[in-house]
Design a protein around this motif. Structure first.
Motif, PDB file in Angstrom:
ATOM      1  N   ALA A 131       0.836  -1.204   0.000  1.00  0.00           N
ATOM      2  CA  ALA A 131       0.000   0.000   0.000  1.00  0.00           C
ATOM      3  C   ALA A 131       0.865   1.246   0.000  1.00  0.00           C
ATOM      4  CB  ALA A 131      -0.913   0.004   1.221  1.00  0.00           C
ATOM      5  N   ARG A 132       0.383   2.286  -0.693  1.00  0.00           N
ATOM      6  CA  ARG A 132       1.079   3.574  -0.661  1.00  0.00           C
ATOM      7  C   ARG A 132       0.619   4.358   0.559  1.00  0.00           C
ATOM      8  NH1 ARG A 132       4.235   5.325  -4.599  1.00  0.00           N
ATOM      9  NH2 ARG A 132       4.120   4.432  -6.675  1.00  0.00           N
ATOM     10  N   ARG A 133       1.555   5.081   1.161  1.00  0.00           N
ATOM     11  CA  ARG A 133       1.183   5.923   2.276  1.00  0.00           C
ATOM     12  C   ARG A 133       0.555   7.217   1.756  1.00  0.00           C
ATOM     13  NH1 ARG A 133       5.342   6.210   0.314  1.00  0.00           N
ATOM     14  NH2 ARG A 133       6.729   7.966   0.000  1.00  0.00           N
ATOM     15  N   THR A 134      -0.137   7.907   2.649  1.00  0.00           N
ATOM     16  CA  THR A 134      -0.670   9.219   2.326  1.00  0.00           C
ATOM     17  C   THR A 134       0.113  10.246   3.134  1.00  0.00           C
ATOM     18  OG1 THR A 134      -2.861   8.296   1.980  1.00  0.00           O
ATOM     19  CG2 THR A 134      -2.721  10.663   2.277  1.00  0.00           C
ATOM     20  N   PRO A 135       1.031  10.956   2.524  1.00  0.00           N
ATOM     21  CA  PRO A 135       1.845  11.910   3.282  1.00  0.00           C
ATOM     22  C   PRO A 135       1.039  13.143   3.647  1.00  0.00           C
ATOM     23  CG  PRO A 135       2.340  12.080   0.958  1.00  0.00           C
ATOM     24  CD  PRO A 135       1.373  10.934   1.107  1.00  0.00           C
ATOM     25  N   PRO A 136       1.472  13.907   4.641  1.00  0.00           N
ATOM     26  CA  PRO A 136       0.771  15.129   5.009  1.00  0.00           C
ATOM     27  C   PRO A 136       0.773  16.133   3.865  1.00  0.00           C
ATOM     28  CG  PRO A 136       2.901  15.003   6.091  1.00  0.00           C
ATOM     29  CD  PRO A 136       2.670  13.675   5.460  1.00  0.00           C
ATOM     30  N   SER A 137       1.808  16.143   3.066  1.00  0.00           N
ATOM     31  CA  SER A 137       1.900  16.978   1.875  1.00  0.00           C
ATOM     32  C   SER A 137       2.482  16.112   0.771  1.00  0.00           C
ATOM     33  CB  SER A 137       2.815  18.176   2.121  1.00  0.00           C
ATOM     34  OG  SER A 137       2.384  18.927   3.231  1.00  0.00           O
ATOM     35  N   LEU A 138       1.967  16.266  -0.434  1.00  0.00           N
ATOM     36  CA  LEU A 138       2.498  15.455  -1.529  1.00  0.00           C
ATOM     37  C   LEU A 138       3.744  16.093  -2.129  1.00  0.00           C
ATOM     38  CD1 LEU A 138       1.729  12.767  -2.827  1.00  0.00           C
ATOM     39  CD2 LEU A 138       0.710  14.053  -4.698  1.00  0.00           C
ATOM     40  N   PHE A 139       3.804  17.428  -2.113  1.00  0.00           N
ATOM     41  CA  PHE A 139       4.972  18.159  -2.587  1.00  0.00           C
ATOM     42  C   PHE A 139       5.555  18.978  -1.445  1.00  0.00           C
ATOM     43  CE2 PHE A 139       3.701  18.772  -7.366  1.00  0.00           C
ATOM     44  CZ  PHE A 139       3.818  17.403  -7.570  1.00  0.00           C
ATOM     45  N   SER A 140       6.859  19.156  -1.481  1.00  0.00           N
ATOM     46  CA  SER A 140       7.545  20.088  -0.588  1.00  0.00           C
ATOM     47  C   SER A 140       8.729  20.643  -1.348  1.00  0.00           C
ATOM     48  CB  SER A 140       8.011  19.379   0.692  1.00  0.00           C
ATOM     49  OG  SER A 140       8.985  18.383   0.366  1.00  0.00           O
ATOM     50  N   GLY A 141       9.349  21.696  -0.808  1.00  0.00           N
ATOM     51  CA  GLY A 141      10.448  22.283  -1.563  1.00  0.00           C
ATOM     52  C   GLY A 141      11.470  22.990  -0.717  1.00  0.00           C
ATOM     53  N   HIS A 142      12.659  23.079  -1.280  1.00  0.00           N
ATOM     54  CA  HIS A 142      13.743  23.856  -0.685  1.00  0.00           C
ATOM     55  C   HIS A 142      14.125  24.938  -1.679  1.00  0.00           C
ATOM     56  CE1 HIS A 142      17.995  23.912   1.309  1.00  0.00           C
ATOM     57  NE2 HIS A 142      17.225  24.911   1.715  1.00  0.00           N
ATOM     58  N   ILE A 143      14.080  26.179  -1.246  1.00  0.00           N
ATOM     59  CA  ILE A 143      14.408  27.308  -2.121  1.00  0.00           C
ATOM     60  C   ILE A 143      15.922  27.493  -2.093  1.00  0.00           C
ATOM     61  CG2 ILE A 143      13.808  29.676  -2.751  1.00  0.00           C
ATOM     62  CD1 ILE A 143      11.371  29.395  -0.881  1.00  0.00           C
ATOM     63  N   THR A 153      13.950  21.085  -5.524  1.00  0.00           N
ATOM     64  CA  THR A 153      15.116  21.881  -5.171  1.00  0.00           C
ATOM     65  C   THR A 153      15.414  22.863  -6.291  1.00  0.00           C
ATOM     66  OG1 THR A 153      16.795  20.415  -6.116  1.00  0.00           O
ATOM     67  CG2 THR A 153      16.076  19.954  -3.861  1.00  0.00           C
ATOM     68  N   MET A 154      16.309  23.799  -6.033  1.00  0.00           N
ATOM     69  CA  MET A 154      16.466  24.969  -6.893  1.00  0.00           C
ATOM     70  C   MET A 154      17.395  24.734  -8.074  1.00  0.00           C
ATOM     71  SD  MET A 154      16.712  28.755  -5.409  1.00  0.00           S
ATOM     72  CE  MET A 154      17.102  30.212  -6.345  1.00  0.00           C
ATOM     73  N   GLY A 155      18.627  24.372  -7.853  1.00  0.00           N
ATOM     74  CA  GLY A 155      19.536  24.150  -8.968  1.00  0.00           C
ATOM     75  C   GLY A 155      20.070  25.438  -9.570  1.00  0.00           C
ATOM     76  N   GLY A 156      20.656  25.314 -10.776  1.00  0.00           N
ATOM     77  CA  GLY A 156      21.383  26.408 -11.404  1.00  0.00           C
ATOM     78  C   GLY A 156      20.496  27.435 -12.071  1.00  0.00           C
ATOM     79  N   GLY A 157      21.051  28.621 -12.222  1.00  0.00           N
ATOM     80  CA  GLY A 157      20.428  29.754 -12.892  1.00  0.00           C
ATOM     81  C   GLY A 157      21.380  30.922 -12.779  1.00  0.00           C
TER      82      GLY A 157
END
Length: 341
Positions: free
Chosen positions: A130-142, A302-306
Motif C-alpha cells: 500500500a502507498r502511504r498518504t503523506p501530510p503533503s504530496l509536494f515540498s520544496g527547498h528554495i 530543489t532549486m539548482g542552477g540559474g
C-alpha cells in the motif's frame, strides 16, 4: 488519489545564512533571497486558487546525516577550514564560517523538505504494497540542487550533495515506506556527482537531462542520461523529456522523487547553451509534477542552477532568472491546487 484536509506546500529557505563573496564573483547569491521574497509575496498574499503554503528557515544538516553520503574525513576537514586552496577553487567559494553554515543549511533544508512528505507515512497504511498518504504530496527547498558533489570532493559551487544526503536519510529513516527513489535532474549540467554516489545503490535511480555541449568536468553515467543538442529550444527539449520520463517513472515505481529544477536551460542564462523560453521551462515543471501527481508519488523540489548575464540584482537579466526560479515553486502550488486529491 489522496484525501487530505487541505493541500499544503511546505517550503524551506536558507538565504538567512548570507555569504559575502568577493567583488566580481560570478555566483548570483542574491537570487535566493529575491526568489523567497517573491514567493512569499505571491503565495502568502492569495487565498482563493492557491493551496496553503508554509515557509520555514532551513535547519543545518547533522554530521550523522552528512555521513550517510560523504566521507567523514572530508566533512570534518571542511568544517575545520582545512580544504586546500585548490579544493576551494574547484568548489568555487572561498572558505569561511559563514560558508560552512550556508552549505549545511543547503543540505538541511532539502532533508527537512523530504521529512515533510515522508514523516507520518509509516503511520497511515501498513498493508503490504500500500502507498502511504503523506501530510503533503509536494515540498520544496528554495536552495539546494548541489549535484556536483562527490563523496570526498566538491566542484561547481557544490560542497555536499543535498539531494543525495536527503535520499540516503529517507532510506535510513523510512525503511518500511521508502524503498525506491528517483532523482529527476533537469539542470543544464549533468548531475555527475549524484550519478557516482548512487552508481552501486539500486534503491536510488538517477535521471539527468542536460546540454550535450556543457560538461565542465568528466562525464559520469547516470542510470538514464539524455543529452540535448546545444541551442535546442522548447520543442526538442520537451519532446525528449516527455518521451522518457513518464515511462521511466512507471518502470522504477519510486516511492519518492527528488526534482532538481535548475533554470539554466533558459535562453537568458549566461552558462546554459540551451534556448528554452520561460514558458518552455514551465511546461517542463508541469510535466514533472503531473507525472508525479498522477501516480501519487511524494516529490521534493530543489532549486539548482540559474546564472544571469548581468549580476546586478536590479537588472532585467537577473530578473529573468529569479522569475523562472519562482515558477518552479509556483507551478507546483498551482498543480496541487488544480488536482483532485
Amino acid at each position: 488519489m489522496h484525501s487530505r484536509l487541505r493541500p499544503e506546500l511546505p517550503l524551506f529557505y536558507n538565504d538567512v545564512y548570507r555569504v559575502d563573496l568577493p567583488d566580481g564573483h560570478r555566483f548570483p547569491m542574491e537570487k535566493y533571497r529575491l526568489v523567497r521574497e517573491g514567493l512569499q509575496g505571491e503565495l502568502l498574499g492569495r487565498v482563493n486558487g492557491i493551496p496553503a503554503v508554509s515557509f520555514a528557515v532551513s535547519p543545518t544538516a547533522s554530521l550523522d546525516d552528512l555521513c550517510t553520503t560523504h566521507d567523514k574525513g572530508y566533512v570534518e576537514r571542511y568544517f575545520e577550514g582545512r580544504f586546500t586552496n585548490r579544493e576551494n577553487r574547484t568548489v568555487g567559494f572561498p572558505w569561511s564560517e559563514a560558508s560552512v553554515k550556508r552549505s549545511l543549511s543547503s543540505v538541511g533544508g532539502t532533508v527537512a523538505a523530504m521529512h515533510a512528505v515522508c514523516a507520518d507515512g509509516e503511520l497511515r497504511d501498513r498493508r503490504p504494497g500500500a502507498r502511504r498518504t503523506p501530510p503533503s504530496l509536494f515540498s520544496g527547498h528554495i536552495a539546494g540542487g548541489t549535484h556536483h558533489a562527490f563523496s570526498d570532493r566538491g566542484e561547481g559551487f557544490c560542497v555536499f550533495s543535498d539531494i543525495a544526503v536527503a535520499a540516503n536519510v529517507a532510506l535510513r529513516d523510512y525503511p518500511e515506506t521508502i524503498r525506491q527513489i528517483l532523482i529527476v535532474d533537469c539542470d543544464v549540467h549533468q548531475g555527475n556527482g549524484n550519478a557516482v554516489l548512487f552508481k552501486s545503490k539500486p534503491e536510488v535511480s538517477t535521471f539527468s537531462i542536460h546540454c550535450k555541449a556543457n560538461y565542465f568536468s568528466e562525464k559520469e553515467d547516470s542510470d538514464v542520461d539524455i543529452e540535448v543538442e546545444e541551442g535546442a529550444g522548447d520543442e526538442e527539449y520537451l519532446s525528449l523529456l516527455s518521451e522518457r520520463l513518464p515511462s521511466l517513472v512507471d518502470h522504477v515505481r519510486p516511492d519518492l522523487i527528488f526534482y532538481q529544477g535548475g533554470v539554466d536551460p533558459l535562453e537568458h542564462d549566461r552558462l546554459g547553451r540551451l534556448s528554452l523560453t520561460r514558458e518552455g521551462l514551465r511546461l517542463r515543471n508541469r510535466l514533472v509534477y503531473d507525472t508525479a501527481l498522477a501516480r501519487g508519488i511524494p516529490t521534493v523540489l530543489t532549486m539548482g542552477g540559474g546564472y544571469p548575464k548581468d549580476l546586478d540584482p536590479a537588472s532585467e537579466d537577473f530578473g529573468h532568472i529569479v522569475r523562472s526560479h519562482r515558477d518552479v515553486y509556483e507551478d507546483a502550488a498551482a498543480c496541487i491546487n488544480t488536482s483532485a486529491f
